[in-house]
Design a protein around this motif. Sequence first.
Motif, PDB file in Angstrom:
ATOM      1  N   ALA A 176       0.862  -1.175   0.000  1.00  0.00           N
ATOM      2  CA  ALA A 176       0.000   0.000   0.000  1.00  0.00           C
ATOM      3  C   ALA A 176       0.902   1.230   0.000  1.00  0.00           C
ATOM      4  CB  ALA A 176      -0.923   0.008   1.212  1.00  0.00           C
ATOM      5  N   VAL A 177       0.636   2.173  -0.894  1.00  0.00           N
ATOM      6  CA  VAL A 177       1.438   3.391  -1.001  1.00  0.00           C
ATOM      7  C   VAL A 177       0.574   4.582  -0.624  1.00  0.00           C
ATOM      8  CG1 VAL A 177       2.809   4.861  -2.515  1.00  0.00           C
ATOM      9  CG2 VAL A 177       2.822   2.373  -2.837  1.00  0.00           C
ATOM     10  N   LYS A 178       1.036   5.350   0.335  1.00  0.00           N
ATOM     11  CA  LYS A 178       0.342   6.566   0.758  1.00  0.00           C
ATOM     12  C   LYS A 178       1.373   7.675   0.867  1.00  0.00           C
ATOM     13  CE  LYS A 178      -2.929   8.346   4.157  1.00  0.00           C
ATOM     14  NZ  LYS A 178      -3.680   8.048   5.419  1.00  0.00           N
ATOM     15  N   GLY A 179       1.324   8.591  -0.099  1.00  0.00           N
ATOM     16  CA  GLY A 179       2.334   9.637  -0.135  1.00  0.00           C
ATOM     17  C   GLY A 179       3.700   9.046  -0.418  1.00  0.00           C
ATOM     18  N   GLU A 180       4.635   9.310   0.483  1.00  0.00           N
ATOM     19  CA  GLU A 180       5.986   8.768   0.335  1.00  0.00           C
ATOM     20  C   GLU A 180       6.199   7.508   1.179  1.00  0.00           C
ATOM     21  OE1 GLU A 180       8.703  11.878   1.217  1.00  0.00           O
ATOM     22  OE2 GLU A 180       8.258  13.029  -0.598  1.00  0.00           O
ATOM     23  N   THR A 181       5.119   7.018   1.757  1.00  0.00           N
ATOM     24  CA  THR A 181       5.213   5.844   2.630  1.00  0.00           C
ATOM     25  C   THR A 181       4.718   4.594   1.908  1.00  0.00           C
ATOM     26  OG1 THR A 181       4.849   7.205   4.593  1.00  0.00           O
ATOM     27  CG2 THR A 181       4.540   4.824   4.839  1.00  0.00           C
ATOM     28  N   VAL A 182       5.519   3.557   1.945  1.00  0.00           N
ATOM     29  CA  VAL A 182       5.141   2.265   1.379  1.00  0.00           C
ATOM     30  C   VAL A 182       4.973   1.273   2.524  1.00  0.00           C
ATOM     31  CG1 VAL A 182       5.805   0.356  -0.135  1.00  0.00           C
ATOM     32  CG2 VAL A 182       6.389   2.716  -0.760  1.00  0.00           C
ATOM     33  N   LYS A 183       3.784   0.691   2.617  1.00  0.00           N
ATOM     34  CA  LYS A 183       3.524  -0.313   3.653  1.00  0.00           C
ATOM     35  C   LYS A 183       3.463  -1.682   3.004  1.00  0.00           C
ATOM     36  CE  LYS A 183      -0.566  -0.820   5.536  1.00  0.00           C
ATOM     37  NZ  LYS A 183      -1.768  -0.628   6.394  1.00  0.00           N
ATOM     38  N   GLU A 184       4.326  -2.570   3.448  1.00  0.00           N
ATOM     39  CA  GLU A 184       4.356  -3.947   2.945  1.00  0.00           C
ATOM     40  C   GLU A 184       3.988  -4.894   4.077  1.00  0.00           C
ATOM     41  OE1 GLU A 184       7.456  -7.223   1.012  1.00  0.00           O
ATOM     42  OE2 GLU A 184       8.091  -5.160   1.370  1.00  0.00           O
ATOM     43  N   GLU A 185       3.010  -5.728   3.832  1.00  0.00           N
ATOM     44  CA  GLU A 185       2.618  -6.752   4.804  1.00  0.00           C
ATOM     45  C   GLU A 185       2.787  -8.116   4.151  1.00  0.00           C
ATOM     46  OE1 GLU A 185      -0.722  -4.530   7.543  1.00  0.00           O
ATOM     47  OE2 GLU A 185      -1.414  -5.626   5.770  1.00  0.00           O
ATOM     48  N   PHE A 186       3.362  -9.054   4.881  1.00  0.00           N
ATOM     49  CA  PHE A 186       3.563 -10.382   4.308  1.00  0.00           C
ATOM     50  C   PHE A 186       3.335 -11.446   5.374  1.00  0.00           C
ATOM     51  CE2 PHE A 186       7.650  -8.921   5.849  1.00  0.00           C
ATOM     52  CZ  PHE A 186       8.173 -10.013   6.514  1.00  0.00           C
ATOM     53  N   GLU A 187       2.987 -12.602   4.883  1.00  0.00           N
ATOM     54  CA  GLU A 187       2.741 -13.749   5.756  1.00  0.00           C
ATOM     55  C   GLU A 187       3.162 -14.998   4.999  1.00  0.00           C
ATOM     56  OE1 GLU A 187      -0.861 -15.269   8.721  1.00  0.00           O
ATOM     57  OE2 GLU A 187      -1.286 -13.934   7.043  1.00  0.00           O
ATOM     58  N   SER A 188       3.948 -15.860   5.631  1.00  0.00           N
ATOM     59  CA  SER A 188       4.416 -17.091   5.003  1.00  0.00           C
ATOM     60  C   SER A 188       4.051 -18.276   5.878  1.00  0.00           C
ATOM     61  CB  SER A 188       5.937 -17.034   4.786  1.00  0.00           C
ATOM     62  OG  SER A 188       6.284 -15.963   3.941  1.00  0.00           O
ATOM     63  N   PHE A 189       3.620 -19.361   5.258  1.00  0.00           N
ATOM     64  CA  PHE A 189       3.202 -20.520   6.032  1.00  0.00           C
ATOM     65  C   PHE A 189       3.055 -21.736   5.129  1.00  0.00           C
ATOM     66  CE2 PHE A 189      -0.396 -17.807   4.905  1.00  0.00           C
ATOM     67  CZ  PHE A 189      -1.161 -18.660   4.139  1.00  0.00           C
ATOM     68  N   GLN A 190       2.924 -22.900   5.746  1.00  0.00           N
ATOM     69  CA  GLN A 190       2.424 -24.101   5.085  1.00  0.00           C
ATOM     70  C   GLN A 190       0.973 -24.266   5.506  1.00  0.00           C
ATOM     71  OE1 GLN A 190       6.547 -26.745   5.234  1.00  0.00           O
ATOM     72  NE2 GLN A 190       4.639 -27.663   5.874  1.00  0.00           N
ATOM     73  N   ILE A 191       0.201 -24.992   4.724  1.00  0.00           N
ATOM     74  CA  ILE A 191      -1.179 -25.274   5.127  1.00  0.00           C
ATOM     75  C   ILE A 191      -1.189 -26.129   6.382  1.00  0.00           C
ATOM     76  CG2 ILE A 191      -3.345 -26.375   4.461  1.00  0.00           C
ATOM     77  CD1 ILE A 191      -2.774 -23.756   3.001  1.00  0.00           C
ATOM     78  N   ALA A 192      -0.311 -27.126   6.448  1.00  0.00           N
ATOM     79  CA  ALA A 192      -0.251 -28.015   7.610  1.00  0.00           C
ATOM     80  C   ALA A 192       1.196 -28.177   8.062  1.00  0.00           C
ATOM     81  CB  ALA A 192      -0.853 -29.377   7.277  1.00  0.00           C
ATOM     82  N   THR A 193       1.380 -28.338   9.373  1.00  0.00           N
ATOM     83  CA  THR A 193       2.726 -28.519   9.925  1.00  0.00           C
ATOM     84  C   THR A 193       3.035 -29.973  10.237  1.00  0.00           C
ATOM     85  OG1 THR A 193       1.832 -28.006  12.120  1.00  0.00           O
ATOM     86  CG2 THR A 193       2.844 -26.197  10.892  1.00  0.00           C
ATOM     87  N   SER A 194       2.000 -30.793  10.370  1.00  0.00           N
ATOM     88  CA  SER A 194       2.208 -32.223  10.615  1.00  0.00           C
ATOM     89  C   SER A 194       0.948 -32.974  10.219  1.00  0.00           C
ATOM     90  CB  SER A 194       2.549 -32.491  12.095  1.00  0.00           C
ATOM     91  OG  SER A 194       1.467 -32.124  12.937  1.00  0.00           O
ATOM     92  N   GLY A 195       1.078 -34.285  10.112  1.00  0.00           N
ATOM     93  CA  GLY A 195      -0.088 -35.070   9.748  1.00  0.00           C
ATOM     94  C   GLY A 195       0.261 -36.514   9.481  1.00  0.00           C
ATOM     95  N   ARG A 196      -0.755 -37.314   9.200  1.00  0.00           N
ATOM     96  CA  ARG A 196      -0.573 -38.719   8.857  1.00  0.00           C
ATOM     97  C   ARG A 196      -1.590 -39.076   7.787  1.00  0.00           C
ATOM     98  NH1 ARG A 196      -1.041 -42.383  13.805  1.00  0.00           N
ATOM     99  NH2 ARG A 196      -3.246 -41.832  13.684  1.00  0.00           N
ATOM    100  N   LEU A 197      -1.115 -39.646   6.693  1.00  0.00           N
ATOM    101  CA  LEU A 197      -1.978 -40.049   5.594  1.00  0.00           C
ATOM    102  C   LEU A 197      -1.842 -41.546   5.364  1.00  0.00           C
ATOM    103  CD1 LEU A 197      -1.249 -37.212   2.982  1.00  0.00           C
ATOM    104  CD2 LEU A 197      -3.145 -37.344   4.605  1.00  0.00           C
ATOM    105  N   LEU A 198      -2.914 -42.272   5.504  1.00  0.00           N
ATOM    106  CA  LEU A 198      -2.958 -43.702   5.208  1.00  0.00           C
ATOM    107  C   LEU A 198      -3.679 -43.863   3.874  1.00  0.00           C
ATOM    108  CD1 LEU A 198      -4.002 -44.916   8.770  1.00  0.00           C
ATOM    109  CD2 LEU A 198      -1.707 -44.822   7.796  1.00  0.00           C
ATOM    110  N   THR A 199      -3.045 -44.565   2.935  1.00  0.00           N
ATOM    111  CA  THR A 199      -3.568 -44.617   1.582  1.00  0.00           C
ATOM    112  C   THR A 199      -3.558 -46.029   1.029  1.00  0.00           C
ATOM    113  OG1 THR A 199      -2.505 -42.470   1.245  1.00  0.00           O
ATOM    114  CG2 THR A 199      -3.415 -43.546  -0.691  1.00  0.00           C
ATOM    115  N   HIS A 200      -4.689 -46.437   0.417  1.00  0.00           N
ATOM    116  CA  HIS A 200      -4.708 -47.656  -0.385  1.00  0.00           C
ATOM    117  C   HIS A 200      -4.195 -47.288  -1.760  1.00  0.00           C
ATOM    118  CE1 HIS A 200      -6.903 -49.382   2.828  1.00  0.00           C
ATOM    119  NE2 HIS A 200      -8.086 -48.890   2.532  1.00  0.00           N
ATOM    120  N   MET A 201      -3.066 -47.822  -2.176  1.00  0.00           N
ATOM    121  CA  MET A 201      -2.486 -47.456  -3.462  1.00  0.00           C
ATOM    122  C   MET A 201      -3.052 -48.274  -4.615  1.00  0.00           C
ATOM    123  SD  MET A 201      -0.778 -44.958  -2.532  1.00  0.00           S
ATOM    124  CE  MET A 201       0.054 -44.525  -4.062  1.00  0.00           C
ATOM    125  N   GLY A 202      -3.881 -49.253  -4.311  1.00  0.00           N
ATOM    126  CA  GLY A 202      -4.498 -50.058  -5.360  1.00  0.00           C
ATOM    127  C   GLY A 202      -6.004 -49.897  -5.332  1.00  0.00           C
TER     128      GLY A 202
END
Length: 349
Positions: A176-202
């Motif tokens: 966002a730019v207002k006059g001579e000021t630039v405001k930058e907002e950012f956020e970084s993440f993964q959707i999930a930090t841990s988990g377990r997936l059991l899958t039938h591959m056939g």
Amino acid sequence: MVHDHTSTATPELDGHASQNAGDEAATEKNELKLSAQQKKLMNSVASIREHAPKELSFGIDFLADTCLPISDPGSDTRIYIRKNGNLTLEIQPAYIRNADGTSEFVFPYGSVPRRILIWAITEALRTKNPKLYLGASLNDFISNKLRLSIGGAQVKSARKQTVALFRAQISVTSFAVKGETVKEEFESFQIATSGRLLTHMGATGQDPDENESSYLVLDQRFYERIVGTNGRHGKAFPVDMRVVEAIGNDALALDVYLWTVLRVYRADRGTKAVCIPWERLHSQFGADIQEKKRFKQKFIKAINKVGLLYPGLNFESDRKNFTLLPSALAIEERQLKSRKPKLKAGGGR
């Protein structure tokens, strides 16, 4: 409706019914012939127009303002970037090790990750818990909770897309730019930090042990973006699950639906028109379609499909701009009751 010499009839319905006055059997034989998929779509249209939704799902702001890849960006691509005005979405692929010992970089793309995100956001709001249970197995989750009909070789692809979604690195940045000021907002993440997936591959296989289940734990920053924190409301917004299911595997149409729902709400709850240049829409939605004319055709096809399923949506276009006209909200506020997320009306990002 759409102008600019574009038919308002949905391109999903390509059948024709001739009307010959001299044909005695015209009323019996010249009927519009629809495929099973087209009939299902029209049945959904009728249900949505006649009844209020009994089941709501939820999307998230930054994936309505931008979008995931529609097709595979390719294993050589190391970052996927989408821009919408002052908002930028960046995705770095997940590094996945396969059951056969191989490894690869994989982006989440197509309809499956989009459906998973809608389910995860909805489930997080319902349970108020970042730990989400997927079911006995990934197969069970896909068929019973996502309500997708896939099997055989598609299970392997769905598993890969699920892991890619949970483990990809996502960054959302706004300027966002207002006059001579630039405001930058950012956020970084993964959707999930841990988990377990059991899958039938056939195609067949025994169910996992009943004491085990598939689950994931949402990244805390992503979870807080959904439900809100420190007195701030979350960024989730309601959508009609019937529309999501009727759209099916059409990833572009699903993106367009989520986008229109949120943009109409932000336009002072549908009372203002929103004019967007085609250039900007191409930057937002057209990562997989380099030719601008072809992108416009595909977007018009998608918005026409969405227009069938979203009663009260009004729009038009000319050669330079696409305009969302004053429209009814996709989900009336009285339908939300206690589940209503607080959304900032007017402007948005």
